[in-house]
Design a protein around this motif. Structure first.
Motif, short mmCIF file in Angstrom:
data_model
loop_
_atom_site.label_atom_id
_atom_site.label_comp_id
_atom_site.label_asym_id
_atom_site.label_seq_id
_atom_site.Cartn_x
_atom_site.Cartn_y
_atom_site.Cartn_z
N SER A 43 -2.63 -1.40 -4.70
CA SER A 43 -4.87 -0.04 -5.20
C SER A 43 -5.62 -1.23 -5.51
N ASP A 44 -5.84 -2.03 -5.32
CA ASP A 44 -7.17 -3.36 -5.55
C ASP A 44 -7.12 -3.79 -3.92
N ARG A 45 -8.69 -3.44 -3.92
CA ARG A 45 -9.25 -2.81 -2.10
C ARG A 45 -9.88 -3.67 -2.01
N ILE A 46 -10.18 -4.74 -0.68
CA ILE A 46 -11.45 -5.21 -0.83
C ILE A 46 -11.88 -4.64 1.05
N GLU A 47 -12.89 -4.23 1.48
CA GLU A 47 -13.52 -3.66 2.59
C GLU A 47 -14.29 -4.34 3.11
N GLY A 48 -14.20 -4.44 4.22
CA GLY A 48 -14.71 -5.78 5.37
C GLY A 48 -14.74 -5.36 6.67
N ILE A 49 -14.76 -6.65 7.53
CA ILE A 49 -15.15 -6.32 8.51
C ILE A 49 -13.74 -7.54 9.21
N VAL A 50 -13.67 -7.16 10.11
CA VAL A 50 -12.86 -8.30 11.36
C VAL A 50 -13.32 -8.44 12.28
N TYR A 51 -13.30 -9.59 12.99
CA TYR A 51 -14.44 -10.13 14.06
C TYR A 51 -13.32 -10.30 14.39
N ASP A 52 -14.08 -10.82 16.20
CA ASP A 52 -12.96 -11.81 16.87
C ASP A 52 -13.91 -13.04 17.08
N LEU A 53 -13.19 -14.29 16.89
CA LEU A 53 -14.20 -15.62 16.59
C LEU A 53 -12.99 -16.17 18.23
N SER A 54 -13.55 -17.57 19.11
CA SER A 54 -12.87 -18.00 19.25
C SER A 54 -12.51 -19.23 19.23
N GLN A 55 -11.77 -20.04 18.80
CA GLN A 55 -11.09 -21.44 17.91
C GLN A 55 -12.40 -22.30 17.07
N LYS A 56 -13.12 -22.67 18.73
CA LYS A 56 -14.18 -23.33 18.23
C LYS A 56 -15.11 -22.56 16.69
N GLU A 57 -15.39 -21.48 17.17
CA GLU A 57 -16.21 -20.33 16.33
C GLU A 57 -15.76 -20.61 15.03
N LEU A 58 -14.13 -19.92 14.82
CA LEU A 58 -13.41 -20.85 13.55
C LEU A 58 -13.80 -21.50 12.91
N GLU A 59 -13.67 -23.16 13.42
CA GLU A 59 -13.86 -24.39 12.46
C GLU A 59 -15.63 -24.00 12.43
N GLY A 92 -17.56 -5.99 14.94
CA GLY A 92 -16.24 -6.12 14.42
C GLY A 92 -16.46 -4.57 14.30
N THR A 93 -14.59 -4.69 13.42
CA THR A 93 -13.97 -2.92 12.83
C THR A 93 -14.14 -3.31 11.53
N PRO A 94 -13.64 -2.12 10.98
CA PRO A 94 -13.94 -1.90 9.75
C PRO A 94 -12.63 -2.53 9.32
N GLU A 95 -12.19 -3.06 8.17
CA GLU A 95 -10.48 -2.95 7.61
C GLU A 95 -10.98 -3.17 5.66
N ASN A 96 -9.51 -2.66 6.19
CA ASN A 96 -9.60 -3.22 4.20
C ASN A 96 -8.45 -3.77 3.53
N LEU A 97 -8.81 -4.95 2.94
CA LEU A 97 -7.38 -5.76 2.55
C LEU A 97 -6.94 -5.76 1.16
N LEU A 98 -5.70 -5.04 0.74
CA LEU A 98 -5.17 -4.64 0.06
C LEU A 98 -4.36 -5.72 -0.97
N GLY A 99 -3.74 -5.94 -2.27
CA GLY A 99 -4.05 -6.58 -3.39
C GLY A 99 -4.92 -7.96 -3.32
N TYR A 100 -5.99 -7.84 -3.58
CA TYR A 100 -7.04 -8.62 -3.60
C TYR A 100 -8.10 -7.95 -4.01
#
Length: 106
Positions: free
Chosen positions: A60-76, A26-34
């Motif tokens: 100003s609230d930030r969560i560090e995480g990772i974005v992954y590419d998933l197939s629809q089946k993997e998302l389920e 995956g790719t490191p990313e940030n989610l703001l407002g959570y």
């Protein structure tokens, strides 16, 4: 392909292997407002503590995480793994990319 922002147990390679049958890249990313809190979930062998996000509406609230590419089946499969205490919602990341993330069930 679906994009999923992971901030907790879904970043763990062993859990990924168990759920998806592969390790994710995956790719490191940030989610703001959570912010991240914890919940306790009764499991087969006792009560476990897990992270869960909730909106704060404070950029100003930030969560560090990772974005992954998933197939629809993997998302389920991720939906099944997260269970009844989490729900999948769409959010906008700091990069302005729209992705799925698991949040608290209200």
């Amino acid at each position: 392909m679906a994009k999923l922002f992971a901030y907790g147990t879904l970043k763990d390679k062993d859990i990924q292997e168990n759920i998806f049958g592969r390790s994710l890249t995956g790719t490191p990313e940030n989610l703001l407002g959570y912010s991240v809190h914890t919940i306790q979930i009764e499991e087969e062998f006792g009560v476990e503590t897990y992270p869960i996000i909730t909106p704060t509406n404070d950029a100003s609230d930030r969560i560090e995480g990772i974005v992954y590419d998933l197939s629809q089946k993997e998302l389920e499969l991720a939906d099944t793994y997260e269970g009844k205490y989490y729900r999948r919602i769409e959010v906008l990341l700091q990069s302005k990319e729209k992705v799925w993330v698991f949040s608290a069930v209200n």
